[in-house]
Write an enzyme that holds these catalytic residues in place. Structure first.
Site, short mmCIF file in Angstrom:
data_model
loop_
_atom_site.label_atom_id
_atom_site.label_comp_id
_atom_site.label_asym_id
_atom_site.label_seq_id
_atom_site.Cartn_x
_atom_site.Cartn_y
_atom_site.Cartn_z
N LYS A 1 -7.83 6.72 -19.55
CA LYS A 1 -8.14 7.26 -20.87
C LYS A 1 -6.88 7.23 -21.76
O LYS A 1 -6.41 6.17 -22.08
CB LYS A 1 -8.73 8.67 -20.73
CG LYS A 1 -9.76 8.79 -19.59
CD LYS A 1 -11.03 8.00 -19.82
CE LYS A 1 -11.91 7.87 -18.57
NZ LYS A 1 -12.26 9.11 -17.91
N TYR B 1 -16.12 16.77 -15.70
CA TYR B 1 -16.42 15.36 -15.71
C TYR B 1 -17.52 15.07 -14.68
O TYR B 1 -17.41 15.49 -13.51
CB TYR B 1 -15.14 14.58 -15.38
CG TYR B 1 -15.35 13.09 -15.36
CD1 TYR B 1 -15.64 12.39 -16.53
CD2 TYR B 1 -15.28 12.38 -14.17
CE1 TYR B 1 -15.84 11.03 -16.51
CE2 TYR B 1 -15.48 11.01 -14.15
CZ TYR B 1 -15.77 10.35 -15.32
OH TYR B 1 -15.98 9.00 -15.30
N ARG C 1 0.85 -1.19 0.00
CA ARG C 1 0.00 0.00 0.00
C ARG C 1 0.88 1.24 0.00
O ARG C 1 0.64 2.21 -0.70
CB ARG C 1 -0.97 0.02 1.20
CG ARG C 1 -1.75 1.33 1.27
CD ARG C 1 -2.95 1.38 2.22
NE ARG C 1 -2.93 0.45 3.30
CZ ARG C 1 -2.18 0.55 4.41
NH1 ARG C 1 -1.38 1.59 4.57
NH2 ARG C 1 -2.22 -0.38 5.33
N ASP D 1 -7.09 19.01 -14.15
CA ASP D 1 -7.40 17.67 -14.68
C ASP D 1 -6.94 17.66 -16.14
O ASP D 1 -7.55 18.29 -17.00
CB ASP D 1 -8.91 17.42 -14.55
CG ASP D 1 -9.33 16.03 -15.03
OD1 ASP D 1 -8.59 15.42 -15.82
OD2 ASP D 1 -10.41 15.58 -14.61
C1 LIG Z 1 -12.72 9.50 -16.63
C2 LIG Z 1 -12.40 10.83 -16.10
C3 LIG Z 1 -12.20 11.03 -14.72
C4 LIG Z 1 -12.37 9.92 -13.71
O1 LIG Z 1 -11.41 8.92 -13.86
P1 LIG Z 1 -11.66 7.37 -13.52
O2 LIG Z 1 -10.38 6.74 -13.91
O3 LIG Z 1 -12.83 6.92 -14.33
O4 LIG Z 1 -11.95 7.29 -12.06
C5 LIG Z 1 -11.87 12.31 -14.30
N1 LIG Z 1 -11.75 13.34 -15.17
C6 LIG Z 1 -11.95 13.18 -16.50
C7 LIG Z 1 -11.80 14.36 -17.39
C8 LIG Z 1 -12.28 11.93 -17.00
O5 LIG Z 1 -12.50 11.80 -18.31
#
Ligand SMILES: *Cc1c(COP(=O)(O)O)cnc(C)c1O
Length: 380
Positions: free
Chosen positions: A196, A99, A47, A171
Site C-alpha cells: 500500500k 482487514y 531465503r 497493523d
Molecule cells: C492489504 C492489507 C493487508 C494485507 O497485505 P497484503 O500485502 O495484501 O498481503 C493487511 N492489512 C491491511 C490494513 C491491508 O490494507
C-alpha cells in the site's frame, strides 16, 4: 535523523561497497560463494538473507523507530509469521473492524490449529480487559480501522498489554510511520502491507514487521527462515524506492484527503463520512494525539443505503479507479460489502458498520480539483 531524512537514508549507509552505487544493487541470486565451509560475507542462501532485502529491512526499522525489520512476500505473510509465535490453546484479542484478509487468515486457517480469536470493539481500550485470561498471548490492533476509520488508542492498549504481559501488534498499513509510530507508543510489533503506502505505486506486493526487542526479532527471523515467505530482491528494491518519497506522498494524500472529506460532507446525497480528522469523529481526540495528520483514507455512505446506487457510483467514477487495495499515487474506490469484506458474514459486517452503500476511497495525489469534479459527476 528526522523522519523525512530517514525515508531516504535510514539504514542505507554504504549499500554498495563495490562501486558506490547510490541505490542498493538488486542481488538476483539464490546463493553465495564460501571460501571454506562457513567462510561467507554475511549471506549464505537468499531465503535466510539477501543484501537487497537487508537494505529494505534496515530502512523499515529506521522509519518505524525500531531496531529490526523483516520483509515478507506479502502483508499476510508478515501477519502469518506473528501468529506463528503462538501455539495451540493460545488466545488472541483482535480489532473487530479489520482487514478482511487478516480476518480470513485468523478464522479460516489458525482457528483450525487451536488458536482462539476474540474480535472486539477497541474504541474504548478498557474493553480489551474483559477478554483477557491466562491464555491471552497477543493483542492485534489495526488503526485507523478498515474500512470504518475507527481510531484505537495505541498507548492505552500498550498499557493493558504490559500489565498482563501480552504482546501488542499494530497493523500500521493505513497510517504509515509518517502519521504514527506504534513502537514509540509502546507496541511490540509493527506490521505493514508495504503493498500500500510504503510501496506507494501499486506495482508490488510485500509485507513487513518491525520490532525493538532482540529476542523477539530472533524468533521472528527463525520463523521467517523456517516458513520461507520472503520477498524477492526486485520487490525489495521497489519498496525501498517507494519509501524514499513516502513523506512527500503522504503530505499530499493528507491534503487531498481533507479536501475530499469536506466535499463529501457538503454533498446532500451523502449520509455519513468516516474520516478521523472531523471533530465529531468519536475518537478524534485520540487521533489528534497519536497521529501527525489524518491520512487519505475515507469511507462514506449514501442516504437510503441502496446497494445498487453504491455500485453505480463506483462504476461511474472516471479518475478514481474501481479496484481493491489502497495507498498508491492514484485514487482508488472500493465497495467493501462486495469486494474487500465479502468474506465476512453480512450480519457481522453490518454490526461493524459495513453497510450496503458504504464506499471506501483511497485518495491519491492527483490534482484535487479533478478528484472532486470526478466525485461530483459520479454521485450527482
Ligand atoms: C492489504 C492489507 C493487508 C494485507 O497485505 P497484503 O500485502 O495484501 O498481503 C493487511 N492489512 C491491511 C490494513 C491491508 O490494507
Amino acid at each position: 535523523m528526522k523522519f523525512n531524512t530517514k525515508t531516504i537514508h535510514g539504514g542505507q549507509h554504504d549499500v554498495d561497497p563495490a562501486y558506490g552505487a547510490v541505490m542498493p544493487p538488486i542481488y538476483q541470486t539464490s546463493t553465495y560463494s564460501q571460501t571454506t565451509p562457513g567462510g561467507h560475507k554475511g549471506f549464505q542462501y537468499s531465503r535466510s538473507g539477501n543484501p537487497t532485502r537487508s537494505a529494505l529491512e534496515r530502512n523499515l526499522a529506521s522509519i518505524e523507530n525500531g531496531e529490526f525489520g523483516l520483509a515478507f512476500g506479502s502483508g499476510l505473510a508478515a501477519i502469518d509469521a506473528v501468529i506463528k509465535l503462538l501455539k495451540s490453546g493460545d488466545e488472541v484479542i483482535s480489532t473487530n473492524n479489520l482487514y478482511g484478509g487478516s480476518y480470513r487468515l485468523f478464522t479460516q486457517v489458525y482457528e483450525d490449529f487451536g488458536i482462539t480469536f476474540h474480535f472486539i470493539g477497541m474504541e474504548h481500550a478498557a474493553n480489551i480487559e474483559n477478554f483477557i485470561n491466562k491464555s491471552t498471548k497477543l493483542i492485534w490492533v489495526e488503526t485507523p480501522t478498515n474500512p470504518m476509520m475507527n481510531i484505537i488508542d495505541i498507548k492505552a492498549c500498550a498499557a493493558i498489554a504490559t500489565k498482563h504481559d501480552i504482546l501488542l501488534a499494530v497493523d500500521n498499513t493505513f497510517a504509515t510511520p509518517y502519521l504514527q509510530t506504534p513502537l514509540d507508543l509502546g507496541a511490540d510489533i509493527v506490521m505493514h502491507s508495504a503493498t500500500k503506502y510504503l510501496g506507494g505505486h501499486s506495482d508490488v506486493v510485500l509485507g513487513a514487521l518491525v520490532v525493538k526487542d532482540k529476542k523477539l526479532a530472533d524468533r521472528l527471523h527463525a520463523i521467517q527462515n523456517a516458513s520461507g515467505a520472503i520477498c524477492g530482491p526486485q520487490d525489495s528494491f521497489l519498496v525501498l524506492r517507494g519509501i524514499k518519497t513516502l513523506h512527500l506522498r503522504m503530505q499530499r494524500h493528507c491534503e487531498n484527503g481533507k479536501a475530499v472529506a469536506h466535499y463529501l460532507l457538503s454533498n446532500p446525497k451523502i449520509e455519513k463520512v468516516y474520516w478521523p480528522g472531523f471533530e465529531d469523529h468519536p475518537n478524534h481526540i485520540v487521533a489528534k494525539e497519536q497521529m501527525r495528520d489524518f491520512g487519505g483514507m475515507i469511507s462514506f455512505t449514501t442516504k437510503g443505503n441502496n446497494y445498487d446506487e453504491a455500485i453505480k457510483i463506483v462504476e461511474n467514477l472516471k479518475i478514481f479507479t474501481l479496484a481493491e487495495s489502497l495507498g498508491g499515487v492514484e485514487s482508488l474506490a472500493g465497495h467493501p460489502a462486495s469486494m474487500t469484506h465479502w468474506s465476512i458474514p453480512k450480519e457481522e459486517r453490518e454490526r461493524t458498520g459495513i453497510v450496503d452503500s458504504l464506499i471506501r476511497l483511497s485518495v491519491g495525489v492527483e490534482d484535487i480539483d479533478d478528484l472532486i469534479e470526478d466525485l461530483e459527476q459520479a454521485i450527482g
